[in-house]
Scaffold this motif. Structure first.
Motif, PDB file in Angstrom:
ATOM      1  N   ILE A   1      -3.756 -16.301  -6.938  1.00 51.57           N
ATOM      2  CA  ILE A   1      -4.900 -15.391  -6.995  1.00 51.57           C
ATOM      3  C   ILE A   1      -4.480 -14.163  -7.788  1.00 51.57           C
ATOM      4  O   ILE A   1      -3.584 -13.427  -7.373  1.00 51.57           O
ATOM      5  CB  ILE A   1      -5.357 -14.988  -5.582  1.00 51.57           C
ATOM      6  CG1 ILE A   1      -5.778 -16.230  -4.793  1.00 51.57           C
ATOM      7  CG2 ILE A   1      -6.506 -13.985  -5.653  1.00 51.57           C
ATOM      8  CD1 ILE A   1      -5.964 -15.976  -3.317  1.00 51.57           C
ATOM      9  N   ARG A   2      -5.096 -13.976  -8.927  1.00 48.45           N
ATOM     10  CA  ARG A   2      -4.790 -12.810  -9.740  1.00 48.45           C
ATOM     11  C   ARG A   2      -5.280 -11.559  -9.010  1.00 48.45           C
ATOM     12  O   ARG A   2      -6.080 -11.641  -8.085  1.00 48.45           O
ATOM     13  CB  ARG A   2      -5.463 -12.899 -11.112  1.00 48.45           C
ATOM     14  CG  ARG A   2      -6.981 -12.850 -11.056  1.00 48.45           C
ATOM     15  CD  ARG A   2      -7.620 -12.419 -12.365  1.00 48.45           C
ATOM     16  NE  ARG A   2      -7.175 -11.105 -12.801  1.00 48.45           N
ATOM     17  CZ  ARG A   2      -7.654  -9.957 -12.336  1.00 48.45           C
ATOM     18  NH1 ARG A   2      -8.592  -9.947 -11.385  1.00 48.45           N
ATOM     19  NH2 ARG A   2      -7.196  -8.809 -12.804  1.00 48.45           N
ATOM     20  N   GLY A   3      -4.778 -10.415  -9.442  1.00 49.10           N
ATOM     21  CA  GLY A   3      -5.322  -9.185  -8.884  1.00 49.10           C
ATOM     22  C   GLY A   3      -4.287  -8.352  -8.165  1.00 49.10           C
ATOM     23  O   GLY A   3      -3.125  -8.279  -8.568  1.00 49.10           O
ATOM     24  N   ARG A   4      -4.678  -7.756  -7.053  1.00 49.00           N
ATOM     25  CA  ARG A   4      -3.899  -6.700  -6.405  1.00 49.00           C
ATOM     26  C   ARG A   4      -3.379  -7.123  -5.032  1.00 49.00           C
ATOM     27  O   ARG A   4      -4.037  -7.876  -4.312  1.00 49.00           O
ATOM     28  CB  ARG A   4      -4.777  -5.445  -6.287  1.00 49.00           C
ATOM     29  CG  ARG A   4      -5.199  -4.912  -7.653  1.00 49.00           C
ATOM     30  CD  ARG A   4      -6.394  -3.970  -7.627  1.00 49.00           C
ATOM     31  NE  ARG A   4      -6.094  -2.706  -6.956  1.00 49.00           N
ATOM     32  CZ  ARG A   4      -6.966  -1.693  -6.865  1.00 49.00           C
ATOM     33  NH1 ARG A   4      -8.172  -1.797  -7.427  1.00 49.00           N
ATOM     34  NH2 ARG A   4      -6.633  -0.577  -6.245  1.00 49.00           N
ATOM     35  N   GLU A   5      -2.178  -6.624  -4.704  1.00 47.40           N
ATOM     36  CA  GLU A   5      -1.512  -6.936  -3.435  1.00 47.40           C
ATOM     37  C   GLU A   5      -1.822  -5.814  -2.452  1.00 47.40           C
ATOM     38  O   GLU A   5      -1.504  -4.648  -2.695  1.00 47.40           O
ATOM     39  CB  GLU A   5      -0.004  -7.025  -3.671  1.00 47.40           C
ATOM     40  CG  GLU A   5       0.770  -7.583  -2.513  1.00 47.40           C
ATOM     41  CD  GLU A   5       1.044  -9.064  -2.661  1.00 47.40           C
ATOM     42  OE1 GLU A   5       1.329  -9.685  -1.629  1.00 47.40           O
ATOM     43  OE2 GLU A   5       0.962  -9.585  -3.784  1.00 47.40           O
ATOM     44  N   LEU A   6      -2.435  -6.181  -1.314  1.00 47.04           N
ATOM     45  CA  LEU A   6      -2.841  -5.202  -0.310  1.00 47.04           C
ATOM     46  C   LEU A   6      -2.290  -5.618   1.056  1.00 47.04           C
ATOM     47  O   LEU A   6      -2.041  -6.807   1.299  1.00 47.04           O
ATOM     48  CB  LEU A   6      -4.364  -5.100  -0.235  1.00 47.04           C
ATOM     49  CG  LEU A   6      -5.121  -4.845  -1.539  1.00 47.04           C
ATOM     50  CD1 LEU A   6      -6.629  -4.951  -1.302  1.00 47.04           C
ATOM     51  CD2 LEU A   6      -4.762  -3.481  -2.112  1.00 47.04           C
TER      52      LEU A   6
END
Length: 322
Positions: free
Chosen positions: A182-187
């Motif tokens: 899943i591309r994107g941001r780690e939260l």
């Protein structure tokens, strides 16, 4: 206990899992925090004689600062249950489920928690072909702290198919979980329990300075920027907080937990996925739970005391109910 605010705490740490160094750091931090508040502390480095050592120490409560197997998978929890000793963090059943990524999905997805698809694959099969379209993620089924995680892309130097001599988790584990990347941001969002129930503290965004948020990035000073609170749209922040509590509750977590997310920011709330819930979050100076607690006004010793107090409260309640 000598009074309502002074305890004898055995801090259980170390062990022989991959995460031993992290556990030792967590345990020492916890021990010093408790001592700073006047509590008596017995430090116990986990070995095969741990039950006898705990019995000899006769603490009021055990602070479980272990990470990985056997401190996080239900083994130690079952031992302490048999001994009748109160302990922090989640119990046996929750620990068994939460450390197993496949079992976690089987429990959480039917409850409406969005998680990536994927399947368990034999490591040997990877040398014949990819289990999913690239890019995809391979991770051990029963490890934490991003131990043994690999991202397989068209550009990776693992080969296509993966070569037997390419270094990766397929050389260490018989089976792996394959998930779409899943591309994107780690939260991530931490949850702590209290007399009024669980509450999520904050959302942190993790920005590794190189590569991805693996074991080294988590525990090496300066390798990852922590943005707390994360700069997010309101609906994403609230979704993370709500999902963290939902996972904590559905899994039956106690004390504290931390739920990790990936968010594809091009997809809005539909791009938010839970990766896993950690029932034994780190308590090192770089760890996320202490950082989020500080953000809401709870310093490190207060956080540690709150976790211990909750363990004693739950043990007393279960004893009264039983």
């Amino acid at each position: 206990m000598t009074d309502a605010r002074t305890w004898h705490v055995a801090v259980l740490m170390g062990g022989w899992a991959n995460e031993r160094p992290v556990s030792l750091m967590s345990g020492e931090g916890v021990a010093k925090a408790l001592e700073s508040r006047g509590h008596r502390v017995t430090r116990i480095d986990m070995d095969r004689d741990v039950a006898a050592r705990i019995a000899e120490a006769a603490p009021d409560v055990v602070f479980n600062a272990l990470h990985g197997v056997p401190g996080e998978d239900g083994t130690v929890q079952g031992m302490l249950d048999l001994m009748g000793v109160p302990y922090t963090h989640s119990g046996l059943a929750t620990s068994v489920i939460a450390i197993d990524k496949e079992l976690t999905k089987l429990l959480l997805v039917p409850k409406g928690v969005p998680m990536p698809g994927g399947r368990i694959v034999a490591s040997e099969s990877l040398y014949d072909g990819d289990p999913l379209p690239r890019p995809y993620v391979l991770k051990p089924v029963n490890e934490g702290s991003s131990v043994g995680v690999a991202i397989v892309t068209d550009e990776s130097n693992y080969g296509n198919p993966i070569r037997r001599d390419a270094a990766g988790p397929w050389q260490e584990f018989r089976q792996l979980l394959a998930e779409p990347f899943i591309r994107g941001r780690e939260l991530t969002s931490a949850v702590i329990d209290g007399p009024d129930g669980p509450r999520a503290l904050a959302v942190t965004e993790l920005k590794p300075k190189s590569g991805f948020y693996d074991f080294d990035a988590k525990y090496t000073d300066g390798m990852t920027d922590h943005i707390c609170p994360a700069q997010l749209p309101e609906e994403i922040e609230q979704a993370c907080l709500q999902l963290a509590v939902r996972c904590h509750t559905a899994l039956g977590c106690k004390g504290t937990s931390r739920t990790d997310f990936r968010w594809d920011d091009e997809q809005g709330v539909d791009g938010l996925f839970v990766l896993e819930t950690n029932t034994q979050p780190g308590m090192t100076p770089l760890s996320l739970v202490p950082e989020q607690a500080a953000h809401v006004g709870m310093d490190y010793p207060t956080l540690v005391e709150a976790i211990v107090a909750e363990a004693l409260r739950v043990h007393a309640k279960e004893g009264a109910d039983g």
